[in-house]
Every structure is written in C-alpha cells, then in structure tokens.
Design a protein around this motif. Sequence first.
Motif, short mmCIF file in Angstrom:
data_model
loop_
_atom_site.label_atom_id
_atom_site.label_comp_id
_atom_site.label_asym_id
_atom_site.label_seq_id
_atom_site.Cartn_x
_atom_site.Cartn_y
_atom_site.Cartn_z
N PHE A 111 -68.48 -28.00 21.54
CA PHE A 111 -68.99 -27.54 22.84
C PHE A 111 -69.65 -28.71 23.55
O PHE A 111 -70.22 -29.60 22.91
N HIS A 112 -69.58 -28.69 24.87
CA HIS A 112 -70.00 -29.84 25.66
C HIS A 112 -71.15 -29.51 26.60
O HIS A 112 -71.40 -28.35 26.93
N GLN A 113 -71.83 -30.57 27.05
CA GLN A 113 -72.88 -30.44 28.03
C GLN A 113 -72.30 -29.95 29.37
O GLN A 113 -71.10 -29.93 29.57
N SER A 114 -73.19 -29.63 30.27
CA SER A 114 -72.75 -29.14 31.58
C SER A 114 -71.99 -30.21 32.36
O SER A 114 -71.22 -29.89 33.27
N ASP A 115 -72.18 -31.50 32.01
CA ASP A 115 -71.44 -32.57 32.68
C ASP A 115 -70.14 -32.92 31.97
O ASP A 115 -69.47 -33.88 32.33
N GLY A 116 -69.78 -32.13 30.96
CA GLY A 116 -68.53 -32.34 30.25
C GLY A 116 -68.61 -33.29 29.07
O GLY A 116 -67.64 -33.41 28.31
N LYS A 117 -69.74 -33.96 28.88
CA LYS A 117 -69.88 -34.89 27.78
C LYS A 117 -70.22 -34.15 26.48
O LYS A 117 -70.79 -33.05 26.52
N PRO A 118 -69.91 -34.75 25.33
CA PRO A 118 -70.31 -34.14 24.05
C PRO A 118 -71.83 -34.02 23.97
O PRO A 118 -72.56 -34.67 24.71
N LEU A 119 -72.29 -33.21 23.04
CA LEU A 119 -73.72 -33.04 22.84
C LEU A 119 -74.31 -34.28 22.16
O LEU A 119 -73.60 -35.11 21.61
N LYS A 120 -75.64 -34.37 22.19
CA LYS A 120 -76.36 -35.46 21.53
C LYS A 120 -77.08 -34.92 20.30
O LYS A 120 -78.13 -34.29 20.43
N ALA A 121 -76.52 -35.17 19.14
CA ALA A 121 -77.10 -34.63 17.91
C ALA A 121 -78.50 -35.16 17.64
O ALA A 121 -79.33 -34.48 17.05
N GLU A 122 -78.77 -36.39 18.07
CA GLU A 122 -80.07 -36.98 17.77
C GLU A 122 -81.20 -36.33 18.53
O GLU A 122 -82.33 -36.26 18.05
N SER A 123 -80.91 -35.81 19.73
CA SER A 123 -81.99 -35.25 20.56
C SER A 123 -81.89 -33.75 20.80
O SER A 123 -82.88 -33.12 21.18
N LEU A 124 -80.72 -33.16 20.57
CA LEU A 124 -80.56 -31.72 20.84
C LEU A 124 -80.46 -30.93 19.54
O LEU A 124 -79.53 -31.13 18.75
N PRO A 125 -81.37 -30.00 19.31
CA PRO A 125 -81.23 -29.11 18.16
C PRO A 125 -80.02 -28.18 18.33
O PRO A 125 -79.97 -27.38 19.27
N TYR A 126 -79.05 -28.34 17.46
CA TYR A 126 -77.90 -27.44 17.47
C TYR A 126 -77.45 -27.14 16.05
O TYR A 126 -77.80 -27.85 15.10
#
Length: 231
Positions: A111-126
Amino acid sequence: MRLRTLALAAASAAALLAAGILPAHAAGAQAPASAQEGSVTAASLLAKVTSCAQLSNGKYRTDEETSATVPVCGKNGAVFWKADMDIDCDGQRTTNCNEDRDPWYQDDTAFHQSDGKPLKAESLPYVVVPSSSSIWNYTGAGIKGGGVVAVIYNNKVEYAVVGDTGPTQIIGEASYATANALGIDPDPATGGADSGVTYILFKNSKVSPIESHSAAVTLGNQLAQQFLANN
C-alpha cells in the motif's frame, strides 16, 4: 519535573475517567497513564482477547522454521492474533531501512502514500498482514490497506496501519517504527520480539491519508473504545 507533572496529570485523568466524572474524549487529551497512545489501556484491550473464535482455515507459522501455531481470531468489529514481531523495513530508503541494513529489503510496500510513493517503515508504524491464501483472506474479513491496528506489547499500545503484505503462511511482522515505539529492537536483521505481541485489526477502518500517524492514533483510540464497549 515535566515528566512527573505529566504522570500526575495522567493519573488524575485516569481516576476521573474511572469514576465517570471525566468523559473519554477529554481523558484522551491528557498524557496516558502508561507508555501508550490514546486513552485505552493495554490491559483493557487484552482482557477482550483472552479466547479465540478462529476465523482462519488453518494456522500460521511465526517464522520459516517454526510450526504453525497462530490462528486468526474474530471478535465483534475486529480480528486479532497473538504472535512474535519480525521487523519490516520495506518501502522508501531511509537511514535505517535500506539494502545495507536489511538483507531482505524491498523498495516497495503493498500500500502506498497519498502521493503514490511506498510507505516509510522507519517513520510510519504499520503492520504486515499475510497475503490472501486458502488459510485466510484478509480482504474478505473487512481488513483494508490503511486499516487501523492496535499493537500491544509489554503493557504498551501503539496504533499502526495495515501497510504491507507478507508470505502466505507466516504471521507476526511490523515496521521498524512500530517496533521502535514499543521498545522492541527495530534492527531488521537482528531485532524483533520472539513472542508476546498482540495485533488487533479493526474491520472496515481506513486512515486517510495512510501516512498520517496522528490520524491513525485519533481513529484508533475511537475504535478501541468502541471495541471495548461492544465486546
């Protein structure tokens, strides 16, 4: 001094909330009584998931070399499982999540951010959910990308989003940021927790935008309160 003041304020809020004097939304504005996000405690959530009404057709392994022992369980408004935590560092390259730090690194997430980029595992809890298979189909259970997850470990509650999918037979994985927030070693090669992690996924929920952790905390706290009231 600031920490002591916050702790006292949180304790007072908790006491008023327990007495029914302070409404839940007001208590949520105070510093939590323990190291957690929101006003719902780890103990109160764990008390609702002591037994398992199994939803999955089988059970999952926590690692390649372990036997399948983890079922996906159902509750009113949620699904949950109790497992370990492996560290997912996939997505955008950052200081601690890249090919050099993670031998299994991939530069994309399901799943991607609202801008289409992949998520950031280092800063986003997922949280990572198993890819759909004959064992369990997460989409059929009302679980979506961006859905809210309450992750509980060592008396702490961290709200995360469903951010990636993993192997079809393995369960128990979350992002670097999730582990770090819960006091789990987030190193993608050597970190993680062997056991003791509870994942409660709230059905038909969706954080927008998916990359907003503050939005996940706000929605997660509301859904956790509903979960307690309905179970």
